[in-house]
Enzyme design. Structure first.
Site, PDB file in Angstrom:
ATOM      1  N   GLU A 116       0.827  -1.194   0.000  1.00 43.86           N
ATOM      2  CA  GLU A 116       0.000   0.000   0.000  1.00 43.86           C
ATOM      3  C   GLU A 116       0.866   1.251   0.000  1.00 43.86           C
ATOM      4  OE1 GLU A 116      -3.810  -1.988   2.353  1.00 43.86           O
ATOM      5  OE2 GLU A 116      -2.703  -0.346   3.305  1.00 43.86           O
ATOM      6  N   HIS A 241      -8.805   9.923   3.794  1.00 45.17           N
ATOM      7  CA  HIS A 241      -8.493   8.857   2.844  1.00 45.17           C
ATOM      8  C   HIS A 241      -8.689   9.419   1.450  1.00 45.17           C
ATOM      9  CE1 HIS A 241      -8.318   5.078   0.748  1.00 45.17           C
ATOM     10  NE2 HIS A 241      -7.963   4.482   1.874  1.00 45.17           N
ATOM     11  N   ARG A 288      -0.808   8.944   2.234  1.00 46.17           N
ATOM     12  CA  ARG A 288      -2.171   9.439   2.108  1.00 46.17           C
ATOM     13  C   ARG A 288      -2.272  10.962   2.143  1.00 46.17           C
ATOM     14  NH1 ARG A 288      -5.287   5.069   6.002  1.00 46.17           N
ATOM     15  NH2 ARG A 288      -5.232   3.356   4.518  1.00 46.17           N
ATOM     16  N   HIS A 349     -11.097   9.998   7.452  1.00 42.89           N
ATOM     17  CA  HIS A 349     -10.856   8.560   7.568  1.00 42.89           C
ATOM     18  C   HIS A 349     -10.306   8.125   8.924  1.00 42.89           C
ATOM     19  CE1 HIS A 349     -10.006   4.506   6.262  1.00 42.89           C
ATOM     20  NE2 HIS A 349      -8.706   4.653   6.468  1.00 42.89           N
ATOM     21  N   ARG A 384      -0.700   8.692   9.643  1.00 43.79           N
ATOM     22  CA  ARG A 384      -0.628   7.236   9.820  1.00 43.79           C
ATOM     23  C   ARG A 384      -0.219   6.552   8.521  1.00 43.79           C
ATOM     24  NH1 ARG A 384      -4.336   2.823   9.073  1.00 43.79           N
ATOM     25  NH2 ARG A 384      -5.988   4.263   8.431  1.00 43.79           N
TER      26      ARG A 384
END
Length: 519
Positions: A116, A241, A288, A349, A384
């Site tokens: 990811e 997100h 992100r 998110h 994060r």
């Protein structure tokens, strides 16, 4: 009044993991879990991508995972916490598997590892695109096998019981003695007195309205801890997100997992241009915060409501295998990923801040612990890294459990007064609650979103004061309803996000203020 050794508020991965471990180790001690919805409704249930764990030591390493986390956190992670969580990962995963959790394998007996945004290697353990739901299923099944755990669904925690409510014996230190709880089925408000209380109450996504979180994510635990005078930190770091499915009707957003970009999908603007390589050399696999800010910039330039995720060049059979839920959701909206682009937009998110805890999960209030998204451990820093949240919850639930095996918290000989709602009436003006909720959510989206400014934040404070006064008046005059309590909690959370945003004078990770850019 109900008395227990441990009160756990929340039934996601954090609360359930602690409960299972402590109940198995101490069969003579009781655990009460309360959750405001059904027993399996939590942010955990909706975690699609998976859990980041270093397993392939030939290509991956703890050092690489640590470095990826530190880079995403933009200099604000606690390094010792990052090392602790990353190195504990394989042990905690092994435990989950032993408890019955199923994860996808590669056909040769090894776990199938995904990749990811922000990760330098393949290390995401997953169960199709329903990883959180599989973990939740496993833990709830385990909970029901343990006779010393009582799980109470549809029970809403109203406030923590502290020295503010009782005359405590032999202590001037701020201490938690349990919580006032509202039984939504009967309307009864009662006290749960506990030797130790764990807040595992999840996130705050609904404060923004447009969110990938379920409707229960209203920041209740953080708001309760704040009112009880616990230290709350890093609330300005709200992670958006990048790729929530854009739908014109309705505010709840369906998540298009980070792993889809890891699988090779491209982001395109309304003209079909693949724009991410212009913003970052990692393109769609940037972290992100960068992807969300890049999309935000594209939307501001074009005036469009959304961008697109292009999966048309991908192996469709492989996509169906890895992301069946996403594939079917798109199909239900007449989006065929073989030939159609998926409309996406950033949505609230994850919260990187929260209730400040140490490595044992202890808050700044005695006998009160916090774990999961409502806590601020120092792992995430300013942003994060994808799929680190389930891992953090497992590791910190274990740390809190280990602490309780070494220290027993005694029963307090105190009298807790009953909840007093004398003089209140059943609220007839439900429209006021709904109106204030919509006003709050619009305020947060428009003034406290992905890109902020001092002017907008100061205006937000003024507008929030009006909402706060109206909600507090309603709360004082009305009988308790879940919607009113949630709104009150969201107002508290919004206040924390705005004020801590104004205090930050440097852009870091997921926080971007135009006035902090050096000219």
């Amino acid at each position: 009044m109900l008395e227990t050794h441990y009160l756990v508020i929340g039934s996601g991965i954090a609360g359930l993991t602690f409960s299972v471990k402590i109940a198995e180790t101490f069969p003579d001690r009781n655990v009460v879990i309360i959750t405001k919805d059904s027993e399996d409704e939590s942010n955990t249930k909706y975690a699609q991508g998976g859990m980041a764990v270093v397993l392939n030591k030939e290509e991956d390493s703890f050092k690489k995972h640590i470095e990826d986390t530190l880079i995403a956190g933009d200099g604000l992670c606690k390094q010792e916490v990052v090392k602790l969580v990353v190195k504990e990962g394989p042990k905690r995963l092994k435990e989950l598997i032993e408890w019955g959790a199923n994860f996808d394998d590669d056909g040769s007996g090894n776990l199938d590892l995904g990749k990811e945004g922000g990760h330098s290697e393949y290390r995401i353990v997953h169960h199709k695109d329903l990883t959180g739901a599989e973990i939740e299923r496993t833990l709830i099944k385990r909970v029901h096998q343990l006779p010393n755990i009582t799980l109470l669904p549809h029970h809403f925690a109203l406030d923590l019981v502290t020295n503010h409510h009782v005359k405590a014996e032999n202590t001037n230190e701020l201490t938690c003695y349990g919580a006032y709880v509202f039984n939504q089925k009967t309307g009864e408000i009662f006290t749960i007195k506990a030797n130790a209380t764990l807040l595992a109450s999840g996130g705050i996504g609904c404060v923004y309205g447009h969110t990938t979180n379920p409707v229960i994510a209203t920041g209740d635990g953080i708001a309760m801890a704040y009112r009880a005078k616990a230290r709350i930190k890093d609330m300005e770091f709200v992670q958006f997100h990048p790729t929530a499915l854009y739908q014109e009707k309705g505010e709840s957003a369906f998540l298009i997992s980070e792993a889809v970009r890891g699988f090779g999908a491209y982001l395109r603007n309304g003209k079909g241009y693949r724009f991410m390589p212009d913003y970052d050399e990692r393109a769609e696999l940037a972290s992100r915060d960068i992807v969300s800010q890049s999309i935000d910039a594209e939307l501001k330039k074009s005036g469009d409501n959304h961008v697109y995720l292009d999966c048309t060049h991908l192996d469709v059979e492989g996509f169906k295998k890895h992301f069946p839920t996403i594939y079917n959701k798109c199909l239900s909206l007449h989006i065929n990923i073989e030939k159609d682009w998926i409309p996406v937009v950033p949505a609230s998110h994850y919260l990187c801040g929260g209730i400040k805890v140490n490595k044992k999960g202890k808050t700044t209030i005695n006998n009160l612990f916090a774990c999961g998204e409502c806590s601020r451990t120092g792992l995430h820093g300013a942003n994060r890294l994808a799929s680190n949240s389930l891992l953090e919850a497992l590791v910190y639930a274990h740390n809190i459990y280990k602490h309780h095996t070494k220290k027993a918290y005694p029963t307090h000989q105190i009298k807790i007064p009953a909840w007093n709602d004398e003089g209140t009436v059943i609220p007839e003006e439900h429209v006021l609650i709904k109106h204030n909720l919509k006003s709050l959510q619009a305020l947060m989206r428009n003034y406290v979103g992905i890109v902020r400014s001092n002017k907008r934040l100061k205006r937000a404070i003024k507008h929030l004061d009006v909402i706060y006064n109206e909600v507090e008046d309603l709360y004082r005059e009305s009988k308790i309803t879940p919607s009113l309590c949630e709104l009150r909690n969201m107002v508290n959370v919004a206040h924390l996000i705005i004020t801590q945003s104004l205090e930050r004078k440097e852009n870091k990770g997921g926080y971007f203020n135009k006035d902090n850019v050096k000219k």
